[in-house]
Scaffold this motif. Structure first.
Motif, PDB file in Angstrom:
ATOM      1  N   ARG A 238       1.061  28.720   0.802  1.00 11.53           N
ATOM      2  CA  ARG A 238       0.298  28.150   1.920  1.00 11.53           C
ATOM      3  C   ARG A 238       1.001  26.924   2.484  1.00 11.53           C
ATOM      4  O   ARG A 238       0.966  26.687   3.699  1.00 11.53           O
ATOM      5  CB  ARG A 238      -1.116  27.797   1.450  1.00 11.53           C
ATOM      6  CG  ARG A 238      -1.993  29.022   1.176  1.00 11.53           C
ATOM      7  CD  ARG A 238      -3.438  28.630   0.954  1.00 11.53           C
ATOM      8  NE  ARG A 238      -3.613  27.890  -0.282  1.00 11.53           N
ATOM      9  CZ  ARG A 238      -3.815  28.454  -1.474  1.00 11.53           C
ATOM     10  NH1 ARG A 238      -3.848  29.770  -1.575  1.00 11.53           N
ATOM     11  NH2 ARG A 238      -3.975  27.714  -2.554  1.00 11.53           N
TER      12      ARG A 238
ATOM     13  N   THR B 296      -1.887  20.506  -0.096  1.00 12.46           N
ATOM     14  CA  THR B 296      -2.724  21.703  -0.075  1.00 12.46           C
ATOM     15  C   THR B 296      -4.103  21.361  -0.621  1.00 12.46           C
ATOM     16  O   THR B 296      -4.408  20.193  -0.894  1.00 12.46           O
ATOM     17  CB  THR B 296      -2.104  22.835  -0.916  1.00 12.46           C
ATOM     18  OG1 THR B 296      -2.105  22.451  -2.303  1.00 12.46           O
ATOM     19  CG2 THR B 296      -0.670  23.118  -0.486  1.00 12.46           C
TER      20      THR B 296
ATOM     21  N   GLU C 163       3.787  28.126   4.681  1.00 10.93           N
ATOM     22  CA  GLU C 163       3.243  28.719   5.902  1.00 10.93           C
ATOM     23  C   GLU C 163       2.841  27.654   6.915  1.00 10.93           C
ATOM     24  O   GLU C 163       2.775  27.924   8.115  1.00 10.93           O
ATOM     25  CB  GLU C 163       2.037  29.597   5.572  1.00 10.93           C
ATOM     26  CG  GLU C 163       2.390  30.885   4.820  1.00 10.93           C
ATOM     27  CD  GLU C 163       1.177  31.601   4.272  1.00 10.93           C
ATOM     28  OE1 GLU C 163       0.056  31.053   4.434  1.00 10.93           O
ATOM     29  OE2 GLU C 163       1.334  32.683   3.683  1.00 10.93           O
TER      30      GLU C 163
END
Length: 357
Positions: free
Chosen positions: A350, A268, A353
């Protein structure tokens, strides 16, 4: 034919969405009142709390807030709009405590058993209508007999968890069905362990086996996202313990995999921490110690040292699930899902996802 949305149509869609949200809130509030009336034989009056407007936006968005009394004590009811980890809920209550001096009870539509246990350990009052009412400040701990955990909801064995995560991570691959004979060498398990793991996943309704020729092949019982959701209260962090090692010790780089916040920063936009964290198997730690390496049991002792490295000792070998020297995203999520830092929780969301399912 192209579909053109006019302003009145957009307004109508927004109104319908708000109406559905109000109906959902009404249902959970009514279910909570009914559950309390049934369990405590008491009526509870809940009214909108005027202090909501003074709160940070992330808090007012996270809960529907109503206030009233329970047992004669002013109580703020927090109806969770989305599922948050116990650590995040605890942080929210600390901030809310600066605005509300009385008792606070968080209401969840549903809650995995592992999350309930962590809330109890933290002393956080909560309600799951129809299942459990835990409010230690009010002297209440009620659990519906019909919702008592059964053996089918116990956590998976580490070998079974590793098998499930492998199936989830490779669910989009061609020929995802696997037999115990195929999985055993991939996951570093004996044939007996691989067979037992598949049987356990099948018993929990997470996988299904079908006979193909002379072998039994396994695949996920539902689509990957649904299996991941169903498995949450049966999965545990792979981290058994964290220890510290000074760099310069004999290290087999092939047995070490970037983990913890170091791995999350790779997957990330989270800032990379100064100290590196690696995941290793129990066997790798024993081999390291046998080769003369000195492992410090307390991971915090040398945390400030420039050449200190944190090792996470995992309950299963991280190697079969790792890719490019970094631990897999599902194990990484399980290892950090109780981290209280909201930036970490946002990065974890995130990351998930970004999965193909």
């Amino acid at each position: 034919m192209d579909c053109i949305l006019t302003l009145p149509m957009l307004v109508c869609i927004a109104v319908l969405s708000m109406s559905e949200e109000r109906d959902s809130h009404h249902d959970i509030v009514l279910a909570t009142k009914t559950y309390i009336a049934k369990t405590l034989h008491a009526q509870v009056d809940m009214r909108p709390w005027p202090g909501t407007g003074a709160l940070p936006r992330y808090l007012s968005n996270a809960y529907l807030m109503l206030h009233g009394e329970l047992g004669g004590e002013p109580t703020l009811w927090l109806f969770a709009r989305e599922q948050s980890t116990p650590a995040v809920v605890e942080r929210h209550l600390v901030v809310l405590g600066e605005h509300w001096p009385g008792a606070m009870i968080v209401v969840f539509d549903q809650l995995p058993s592992y999350a309930r246990q962590r809330l109890i350990e933290k002393g956080i009052s909560f309600v799951v209508p129809g299942a459990q009412l835990y409010a230690p400040g009010h002297g209440i701990d009620f659990r519906s007999r019909a919702r008592r955990p059964t053996p089918m909801r116990e956590v998976l064995r580490p070998s079974s968890q590793a098998t499930l995560l492998y199936l989830l991570l490779h669910s989009d691959a061609v020929g995802c069905a696997r037999s115990a004979t195929e999985l055993a060498p991939i996951l570093g398990q004996s044939l007996m362990t691989a067979s037992r793991s598949l049987a356990e996943l099948e018993a929990h309704g997470l996988a299904k086996r079908q006979k193909t020729g002379r072998t039994k092949e396994v695949c996920l019982a539902h689509d990957p996202r649904e299996v991941w959701r169903l498995a949450q209260d049966r999965l545990r962090t792979p981290v058994l313990r964290r220890v510290t090692l000074l760099s310069g010790m004999p290290i087999d780089a092939q047995c070490w995999y970037v983990a913890g916040l170091s791995a999350l920063s790779r997957r990330t936009m989270l800032a990379e921490p100064i100290a590196q964290t690696y995941a290793v198997s129990r066997e790798a730690v024993r081999e390291l110690e046998a080769a003369g390496g000195t492992v410090v049991p307390d991971a915090s002792v040398l945390a400030g040292e420039a050449d200190a490295v944190t090792m996470e000792v995992w309950s299963y070998d991280p190697a079969p699930l790792s890719q490019d020297g970094v631990v897999d995203p599902l194990s990484l999520f399980l290892s950090l899902r109780d981290d209280p830092d909201e930036r970490v929780q946002g990065a974890l969301r995130r990351m998930l996802e970004g999965l193909p399912w």
